[in-house]
Scaffold this active site. Sequence first.
Site, PDB file in Angstrom:
ATOM      1  CD  GLU A 118      -3.255   3.259  -4.953  1.00 34.06           C
ATOM      2  OE1 GLU A 118      -2.063   2.899  -4.970  1.00 34.06           O
ATOM      3  OE2 GLU A 118      -4.210   2.460  -5.022  1.00 34.06           O
ATOM      4  NE  ARG A 122      -4.304  -1.356   0.137  1.00 39.67           N
ATOM      5  CZ  ARG A 122      -4.455  -2.395  -0.688  1.00 39.67           C
ATOM      6  NH1 ARG A 122      -3.511  -2.696  -1.556  1.00 39.67           N
ATOM      7  NH2 ARG A 122      -5.554  -3.126  -0.656  1.00 39.67           N
ATOM      8  CG  HIS A 159      -3.519  -0.771  -6.761  1.00 35.34           C
ATOM      9  ND1 HIS A 159      -3.729  -0.113  -5.566  1.00 35.34           N
ATOM     10  CD2 HIS A 159      -3.641  -2.094  -6.476  1.00 35.34           C
ATOM     11  CE1 HIS A 159      -3.991  -0.995  -4.615  1.00 35.34           C
ATOM     12  NE2 HIS A 159      -3.933  -2.210  -5.142  1.00 35.34           N
TER      13      HIS A 159
HETATM   14  P1  NAD Z   1      -1.222 -11.318   4.718  1.00 37.23           P
HETATM   15  O1  NAD Z   1      -2.165 -10.874   5.799  1.00 37.23           O
HETATM   16  O2  NAD Z   1      -1.212 -12.743   4.311  1.00 37.23           O
HETATM   17  O3  NAD Z   1       0.277 -10.914   5.111  1.00 37.23           O
HETATM   18  C1  NAD Z   1       0.627  -9.676   5.644  1.00 37.23           C
HETATM   19  C2  NAD Z   1       1.797  -9.910   6.575  1.00 37.23           C
HETATM   20  O4  NAD Z   1       2.263  -8.628   7.012  1.00 37.23           O
HETATM   21  C3  NAD Z   1       1.418 -10.708   7.826  1.00 37.23           C
HETATM   22  O5  NAD Z   1       2.277 -11.817   7.973  1.00 37.23           O
HETATM   23  C4  NAD Z   1       1.586  -9.713   8.965  1.00 37.23           C
HETATM   24  O6  NAD Z   1       2.023 -10.322  10.171  1.00 37.23           O
HETATM   25  C5  NAD Z   1       2.662  -8.800   8.372  1.00 37.23           C
HETATM   26  N1  NAD Z   1       2.786  -7.526   9.088  1.00 37.23           N
HETATM   27  C6  NAD Z   1       1.849  -6.865   9.809  1.00 37.23           C
HETATM   28  N2  NAD Z   1       2.400  -5.780  10.378  1.00 37.23           N
HETATM   29  C7  NAD Z   1       3.703  -5.763  10.005  1.00 37.23           C
HETATM   30  C8  NAD Z   1       4.784  -4.896  10.283  1.00 37.23           C
HETATM   31  N3  NAD Z   1       4.648  -3.837  11.097  1.00 37.23           N
HETATM   32  N4  NAD Z   1       5.988  -5.165   9.724  1.00 37.23           N
HETATM   33  C9  NAD Z   1       6.157  -6.255   8.936  1.00 37.23           C
HETATM   34  N5  NAD Z   1       5.167  -7.125   8.641  1.00 37.23           N
HETATM   35  C10 NAD Z   1       3.953  -6.869   9.166  1.00 37.23           C
HETATM   36  O7  NAD Z   1      -1.536 -10.354   3.482  1.00 37.23           O
HETATM   37  P2  NAD Z   1      -1.151 -10.600   1.945  1.00 37.23           P
HETATM   38  O8  NAD Z   1      -2.279 -11.283   1.265  1.00 37.23           O
HETATM   39  O9  NAD Z   1       0.215 -11.171   1.869  1.00 37.23           O
HETATM   40  O10 NAD Z   1      -1.148  -9.086   1.425  1.00 37.23           O
HETATM   41  C11 NAD Z   1      -0.180  -8.151   1.883  1.00 37.23           C
HETATM   42  C12 NAD Z   1      -0.603  -6.755   1.445  1.00 37.23           C
HETATM   43  O11 NAD Z   1      -0.494  -6.668   0.014  1.00 37.23           O
HETATM   44  C13 NAD Z   1      -2.084  -6.420   1.715  1.00 37.23           C
HETATM   45  O12 NAD Z   1      -2.275  -5.953   3.017  1.00 37.23           O
HETATM   46  C14 NAD Z   1      -2.380  -5.379   0.684  1.00 37.23           C
HETATM   47  O13 NAD Z   1      -2.135  -4.109   1.261  1.00 37.23           O
HETATM   48  C15 NAD Z   1      -1.349  -5.633  -0.423  1.00 37.23           C
HETATM   49  N6  NAD Z   1      -1.984  -6.043  -1.679  1.00 37.23           N
HETATM   50  C16 NAD Z   1      -1.680  -5.351  -2.808  1.00 37.23           C
HETATM   51  C17 NAD Z   1      -2.243  -5.717  -4.018  1.00 37.23           C
HETATM   52  C18 NAD Z   1      -1.923  -4.995  -5.307  1.00 37.23           C
HETATM   53  O14 NAD Z   1      -2.621  -5.194  -6.303  1.00 37.23           O
HETATM   54  N7  NAD Z   1      -0.882  -4.181  -5.347  1.00 37.23           N
HETATM   55  C19 NAD Z   1      -3.133  -6.792  -4.064  1.00 37.23           C
HETATM   56  C20 NAD Z   1      -3.392  -7.506  -2.891  1.00 37.23           C
HETATM   57  C21 NAD Z   1      -2.820  -7.120  -1.704  1.00 37.23           C
END
Ligand code: NAD
Length: 341
Positions: free
Chosen positions: A263, A234, A295
Amino acid sequence: MKTIAFSVQPYERPFFDELNRTYDHDLSFIEAQLTPDTAALAKGYECVCAFVNDELDAGNLRTLAEGGVKVIALRSAGFNHVDLEAAGEHRLTVVRVPAYSPHAVAEHTICLMMALNRKVHRAYNRVREGNFELNGLMGFDVHGKTAGVVGTGKIGECVAEILKGFGCRILGFDPVRNPDCEKLGMTYVDLPELLEESDIVTLHCPLTPETEHLIDAEAISKMKPGAMLVNTSRGGVVDTGAVIDGLKKEKLGSLGLDVYEEEGDFFFRDLSDKVIQDDQLARLLTFPNVIVTGHQAFFTHEALHAIVDTTLANIRKVEEEGRCDNEVSAEKHVTEKNEKG
Ligand code: NAD
């Protein structure tokens, strides 16, 4: 359920049309974003279906609730754009799509890394102009380099798996360890060590108050000179001013962004005949060692199919049972965080 979907792009309609034959919800679609100006359009609907740049702040949620809305169905995993406290106060049930295709986002992340490293964006333009010179296009072997994965959940794990195939040493930073990442050979370290050691830093944590501007001037100062930073999580996880400074000082070697702090004012629409009024975004687009995509990391056929299917199933579940496993609430969010430590 009578549902109005905001921010629906033409490419999403065929998925809704096909999959809704099974669910038979009463669906209306608009391309406009949910903003204070458009929130009133939801009056008379029971459910609002929203995407990542729809504004689900306290004011809009109040308008939606006053208009009769009971359910907010997010077509995303991230829910940082929803004021969950306000949703709770208005008794709005918020559901999301917790996982659709982590591979889609991971593969786009690797695509940004490889394009930046081998300067594919520059080579493409050169060759089309009949310029076959190689000066300025030199990359590095990814094999043997150290990659730091910040956030080792579903997407971070997929990225680590692919990078392992390249022959990278992989470091991870996450308050919660993922045993599958450890099985891949990832070494968990603290954030400063990850930043100091990594040739490539890739961000996969959610945007929360703790991760807002996680990559700021201080973090960049710890990074290896010339390191690559990729953010497909994000926009707010990165302090844009600080990365621009890092690029100008040539401390950062390259930057790949699929997400941007502001964005919401730009992404998902064609502004090619407009002057970009955001000076930071405009500056980012001038660097030869920066690639910005709008995105699109999630944007594969498989992911869209899964997003729409889960969204329609979430709405049905709430309609029939009044609850859904994919619900998010301020209460549940706090409990989950405490359970995870
Ligand atoms: P997920 O919940 O499986 O994994 C997120 C991880 O981040 C977890 O393991 C959590 O413990 C960790 N985390 C939380 N706080 C943290 C911190 N302070 N420092 C380090 N790690 C921390 O989520 P995911 O499915 O892997 O998705 C991750 C992120 O990707 C989503 O939250 C979303 O913002 C982003 N995303 C982007 C797109 C895109 O199109 N660009 C699409 C889907 C998701």
